[in-house]
Design a protein around this motif. Sequence first.
Motif, PDB file in Angstrom:
ATOM      1  N   PHE A  45     -36.785 -18.574 -32.163  1.00  0.00           N
ATOM      2  CA  PHE A  45     -36.484 -17.860 -30.916  1.00  0.00           C
ATOM      3  C   PHE A  45     -37.296 -18.311 -29.706  1.00  0.00           C
ATOM      4  CE2 PHE A  45     -35.959 -14.614 -34.364  1.00  0.00           C
ATOM      5  CZ  PHE A  45     -34.573 -14.558 -34.323  1.00  0.00           C
ATOM      6  N   HIS A  46     -38.504 -18.840 -29.912  1.00  0.00           N
ATOM      7  CA  HIS A  46     -39.462 -18.956 -28.820  1.00  0.00           C
ATOM      8  C   HIS A  46     -39.540 -20.355 -28.217  1.00  0.00           C
ATOM      9  CE1 HIS A  46     -40.845 -15.316 -30.981  1.00  0.00           C
ATOM     10  NE2 HIS A  46     -41.105 -14.892 -29.760  1.00  0.00           N
ATOM     11  N   SER A  88     -40.775 -21.074 -34.898  1.00  0.00           N
ATOM     12  CA  SER A  88     -39.981 -19.900 -34.535  1.00  0.00           C
ATOM     13  C   SER A  88     -38.586 -20.324 -34.100  1.00  0.00           C
ATOM     14  CB  SER A  88     -40.646 -19.131 -33.390  1.00  0.00           C
ATOM     15  OG  SER A  88     -39.770 -18.145 -32.870  1.00  0.00           O
ATOM     16  N   LEU A  93     -41.077 -13.312 -21.661  1.00  0.00           N
ATOM     17  CA  LEU A  93     -41.996 -12.467 -22.419  1.00  0.00           C
ATOM     18  C   LEU A  93     -43.351 -12.387 -21.737  1.00  0.00           C
ATOM     19  CD1 LEU A  93     -41.343 -13.637 -26.089  1.00  0.00           C
ATOM     20  CD2 LEU A  93     -40.325 -11.711 -24.891  1.00  0.00           C
ATOM     21  N   VAL A 141     -47.065 -15.404 -32.075  1.00  0.00           N
ATOM     22  CA  VAL A 141     -45.638 -15.731 -32.178  1.00  0.00           C
ATOM     23  C   VAL A 141     -45.194 -15.449 -33.598  1.00  0.00           C
ATOM     24  CG1 VAL A 141     -43.912 -17.553 -31.997  1.00  0.00           C
ATOM     25  CG2 VAL A 141     -45.839 -17.493 -30.386  1.00  0.00           C
ATOM     26  N   TRP A 180     -40.602 -17.576 -23.489  1.00  0.00           N
ATOM     27  CA  TRP A 180     -39.257 -17.013 -23.599  1.00  0.00           C
ATOM     28  C   TRP A 180     -38.924 -16.706 -25.054  1.00  0.00           C
ATOM     29  CZ3 TRP A 180     -37.032 -16.278 -18.885  1.00  0.00           C
ATOM     30  CH2 TRP A 180     -37.490 -17.074 -17.823  1.00  0.00           C
ATOM     31  N   ASP A 181     -38.010 -15.771 -25.225  1.00  0.00           N
ATOM     32  CA  ASP A 181     -37.424 -15.437 -26.522  1.00  0.00           C
ATOM     33  C   ASP A 181     -35.912 -15.386 -26.320  1.00  0.00           C
ATOM     34  OD1 ASP A 181     -36.321 -13.709 -28.714  1.00  0.00           O
ATOM     35  OD2 ASP A 181     -38.432 -13.530 -29.279  1.00  0.00           O
ATOM     36  N   ARG A 232     -33.776 -13.688 -27.509  1.00  0.00           N
ATOM     37  CA  ARG A 232     -33.189 -12.362 -27.639  1.00  0.00           C
ATOM     38  C   ARG A 232     -33.289 -11.527 -26.360  1.00  0.00           C
ATOM     39  NH1 ARG A 232     -36.479 -11.185 -33.089  1.00  0.00           N
ATOM     40  NH2 ARG A 232     -38.011 -12.292 -31.782  1.00  0.00           N
ATOM     41  N   VAL A 234     -45.733 -11.247 -27.175  1.00  0.00           N
ATOM     42  CA  VAL A 234     -46.022 -12.687 -27.144  1.00  0.00           C
ATOM     43  C   VAL A 234     -46.623 -13.020 -25.781  1.00  0.00           C
ATOM     44  CG1 VAL A 234     -45.042 -14.993 -27.321  1.00  0.00           C
ATOM     45  CG2 VAL A 234     -44.192 -13.162 -28.797  1.00  0.00           C
ATOM     46  N   TRP A 294     -39.942 -26.094 -27.409  1.00  0.00           N
ATOM     47  CA  TRP A 294     -39.705 -25.108 -28.457  1.00  0.00           C
ATOM     48  C   TRP A 294     -40.955 -24.926 -29.309  1.00  0.00           C
ATOM     49  CZ3 TRP A 294     -35.393 -22.229 -28.495  1.00  0.00           C
ATOM     50  CH2 TRP A 294     -34.247 -22.728 -27.863  1.00  0.00           C
ATOM     51  N   HIS A 295     -41.130 -23.722 -29.827  1.00  0.00           N
ATOM     52  CA  HIS A 295     -42.195 -23.472 -30.798  1.00  0.00           C
ATOM     53  C   HIS A 295     -41.752 -24.028 -32.145  1.00  0.00           C
ATOM     54  CE1 HIS A 295     -45.047 -21.347 -33.379  1.00  0.00           C
ATOM     55  NE2 HIS A 295     -45.756 -21.072 -32.296  1.00  0.00           N
ATOM     56  N   ASP A 343     -43.961  -5.333 -27.991  1.00  0.00           N
ATOM     57  CA  ASP A 343     -42.601  -5.420 -27.472  1.00  0.00           C
ATOM     58  C   ASP A 343     -41.689  -4.671 -28.442  1.00  0.00           C
ATOM     59  OD1 ASP A 343     -42.175  -6.665 -24.969  1.00  0.00           O
ATOM     60  OD2 ASP A 343     -42.850  -8.572 -25.811  1.00  0.00           O
TER      61      ASP A 343
END
Length: 437
Positions: A376-377, A374, A398, A436, A390-391, A393, A102, A370-371, A67
């Motif tokens: 974001f993820h 991370s 993803l 991730v 998902w991210d 950003r 991811v 949630w991760h 990505d």
Amino acid sequence: MNTAEENGKTSTRIIQVRFITNLPEPFKLSNPPTISIPSDLTRFGLSSIVNGLLKSNDEDYETEAFDFLIDGEFVRMSLEQFLLAKGISAERILEIEYTRAVAPRKEEDPSLHDDWVSAVDGSSSRFILTGCYDGFGRVWKGPGLCTHILEGHSDGVTAVSVFNPEGVETVTLATASKDRTLRLWKINTEEEATDHPLRVRAYKILRGHKSSVQSVAAQTNGEMVCSGSWDCTINLWRINDTNAENDFVSKKRKVEGQVEDSQLEGEAFTTLVGHTQYVSSVIWPQRGSIYSASWDHSIRKWDVEKGKNVSDIFCGKALNCLDIGGDGSALIAAGGSDNVVRIWDPRKPGTSAPVLQFASHTSWVSSCKWHDNSPFHLLSASYDGKVMLWDLRTAWSLSVIESHSDKVLCADWWKGDSVISGGADSKLCISSNIPVQ
């Protein structure tokens, strides 16, 4: 005279780029060159270029999916479209960051159950805990490797939770059920998987809800547990395995001519009242605070010591799932009776409006998580049969995991690089090797 348009072609702008990354070897380019590329490339074309550059430096390099980010945002369209949408000049040398995509690299064989797989917990790296509508909880060491069957509920198991997941050999588990009870269990995680899993009885039964118990969560120190129910209440319970206040010992009973050991039974020491519809999800992220989601369209934060509701978020939809994590472990994610996963940041003023919304599902959102490592993820699962990654950003998913042939009822992360999910197809599915960062 023929023009490019008459030949079915349009001129494509050439731009100069440099690919950068924070990835380790063998994915890192040493002294990345500035190269000229067409501006109509998407991430798949960009992946081909990066893989070609890496392969030229290492003959043994294996192709990888990547990505790409520009100025911290994922590129989910052609470069030309992205630059235009973001107002970024194509006259300068663009630095494009690449990361490993991811998405799962492997789908494990599914672990079959006898009914809907309604609950899953992957918080322990040593095993997976599932709950099933056949009334049993199950412990899995890996795909198809069941070591324990938790028996005792008289109706479907709706929620499960693992306490001290990375603790000592003996681990405490909780299950919630449509039979209006919760049950607490202790298992030895060193038990080997066999053709005949060990059958386990609960050491404590928690009674007090007047309807199906839909969610269960443990306090961070593992001393208490809370539960949300279709009776619109949240109960708090002590999990100790010795007789204490609000506990009593049930009578011994005969089963198939044999006398079974007595079991502790516990009553709730606090009940939180405020929701006006089913409580669908509870989490206990900090020692003094519980969060709950409900079909009354609200997310509520509760002060455990005072037993009071201290803040509310209303979203206009019946909610099925809730989690807290992400940046600063402070973001609230929830999903419900539409196809949208909503994200709130309670640290910002005016938190009644979500800061992000992901709307790629086509049916009810049944789970979001949630991760752990991370900012974001997160993942989401839906009755549309899909699990999406998902991210924060990007507004696009993803990855879309389509392991199930029916509704996905639950999902979680496992071991940091796998997604586990259960569905109405009676399967526990494991999608693994997800990088991730």
